[in-house]
Design a protein around this motif. Structure first.
Motif, PDB file in Angstrom:
ATOM      1  N   ILE A  18     -24.296 -15.760   4.512  1.00 23.37           N
ATOM      2  CA  ILE A  18     -23.336 -16.690   3.924  1.00 23.37           C
ATOM      3  C   ILE A  18     -23.258 -17.928   4.814  1.00 23.37           C
ATOM      4  N   SER A  20     -21.336 -22.086   5.070  1.00 23.18           N
ATOM      5  CA  SER A  20     -20.396 -23.059   4.525  1.00 23.18           C
ATOM      6  C   SER A  20     -21.135 -24.297   4.032  1.00 23.18           C
ATOM      7  N   LEU A  26     -17.157 -22.753   8.345  1.00 25.38           N
ATOM      8  CA  LEU A  26     -16.750 -21.617   7.524  1.00 25.38           C
ATOM      9  C   LEU A  26     -15.540 -20.909   8.127  1.00 25.38           C
ATOM     10  N   HIS A  60     -21.605 -19.888   9.612  1.00 27.76           N
ATOM     11  CA  HIS A  60     -22.357 -18.933   8.803  1.00 27.76           C
ATOM     12  C   HIS A  60     -22.058 -17.516   9.262  1.00 27.76           C
ATOM     13  N   ASN A  80     -15.881 -13.255  -1.113  1.00 29.13           N
ATOM     14  CA  ASN A  80     -15.994 -14.698  -0.902  1.00 29.13           C
ATOM     15  C   ASN A  80     -14.998 -15.491  -1.728  1.00 29.13           C
ATOM     16  N   PHE A  98     -18.264 -22.137   0.271  1.00 27.20           N
ATOM     17  CA  PHE A  98     -19.570 -21.573   0.579  1.00 27.20           C
ATOM     18  C   PHE A  98     -20.691 -22.436   0.006  1.00 27.20           C
ATOM     19  N   PHE A 102     -24.332 -16.650  -2.187  1.00 31.12           N
ATOM     20  CA  PHE A 102     -24.793 -15.991  -0.969  1.00 31.12           C
ATOM     21  C   PHE A 102     -26.270 -15.628  -1.105  1.00 31.12           C
TER      22      PHE A 102
END
Length: 304
Positions: A18, A20, A26, A60, A80, A98, A102
């Motif tokens: 994942i 940002s 993030l 991340h 998320n 995000f 993902f």
């Protein structure tokens, strides 16, 4: 160009990445990382997946997730989406948090699983204060693997990966820290101490079957809670809220049902209400001693 279909399988282990969007971090504070881990814990209660490792950095994160018969898209969408809502409310912003959806990659064999876990645990080496002591990074499972930090949220099954190296705990930990640092004994921090509270790793992988009959779940819950069956189907019946919540949670857990599927089974519910009941169900099994073993008890009843 349309996006490629995500590779999914209900018995797979996934490396989840994942990140940002470029203009924000993030996780701006440790509190944000703590929140993300609590959401993982929450959705484990909904979907029953396993986590073999994680590392959360500033912009991340990496997760190793065994879906255990569930659906990786449902799992990550829930986590998320809730985190984005929390983040936007806390920092008074709107919009995406995000970067795209993902990323996921199937872990095809045990050798790759070991290498992958070492790779994600290696991430904090880029932070100056952890160059010589990466095992001390709080938001990585490395410290849990090595027995120098407890998994207070009880999220991680570290035994599964470590036993692939050696069933003996001390030997496995010595091999693993070398793998993470990719160097010999002299370069490893001298004061790293392993807490040998156990001598052997014991962890087996089994896939949870998710095709249970929803009517049997309702029958089980009403017997468990002592409520009349007809009240489960009544609209706005406060006395039945607890039982409805447990029915919804168990249908998500053992049937892999969507909220729409659950609406059809129980009736007189909106999608938003089903979502709320699912959250209530999670709170109940975590906070009410009467129902803390309901998932295990249902499994026992289904094989009796």
């Amino acid at each position: 160009m349309p996006r490629a279909a995500r590779i999914k399988n209900s018995d797979s282990i996934f490396h989840i990445m994942i990140r940002s969007i470029s203009e924000i971090s993030l996780y701006k504070e440790d509190e944000d990382k703590d929140k993300y881990l609590k959401l993982i814990k929450k959705y484990q209660g909904v979907f029953g997946f396993k986590v073999y490792g994680y590392c959360l950095m500033t912009n991340h994160g990496h997760l190793i997730i065994d879906v255990n018969g569930s659906d990786i898209s449902k799992i990550m969408h829930g986590i998320n989406q809730c985190y984005a809502q929390y983040f936007n409310k806390k920092y008074e912003r709107c919009g995406h948090v995000f970067q795209d959806r993902f990323k996921s990659k199937v872990v095809y064999n045990n050798k790759y699983l070991i290498t992958l876990s070492a790779y994600i645990h290696n991430n904090p080496l880029d932070i100056e204060e952890y160059k010589q002591c990466v095992e001390n990074y709080k938001y990585s499972t490395l410290g849990i693997y090595l027995g120098i930090r407890n998994d207070n949220l009880e999220i991680v099954d570290d035994d599964f990966v470590m036993q692939l190296l050696n069933e003996n705990v001390e030997n496995a930990r010595e091999r693993y820290i070398k793998l993470v640092y990719k160097c010999d004994d002299k370069a490893i921090k001298a004061d790293t101490e392993f807490t040998n509270e156990k001598s052997e790793y014991r962890s087996e992988r089994s896939i949870l079957i998710r095709d249970h009959d929803p009517d049997k779940i309702i029958d089980f819950v009403i017997k468990y809670t002592g409520i009349e069956k007809r009240k489960v189907h009544f609209k706005n019946n406060r006395m039945a809220t607890e039982s409805k919540a447990l029915c919804v949670l168990l249908m998500r857990y053992f049937c892999n049902f969507t909220y729409k599927d659950i609406c059809k089974v129980i009736g007189n519910l909106t999608l938003s209400r089903v979502s709320k009941l699912c959250a209530i169900g999670v709170e109940i099994i975590y906070n009410d001693e009467k129902y803390c073993n309901i998932i295990e008890d249902f499994l026992k009843s289904s094989v009796a």
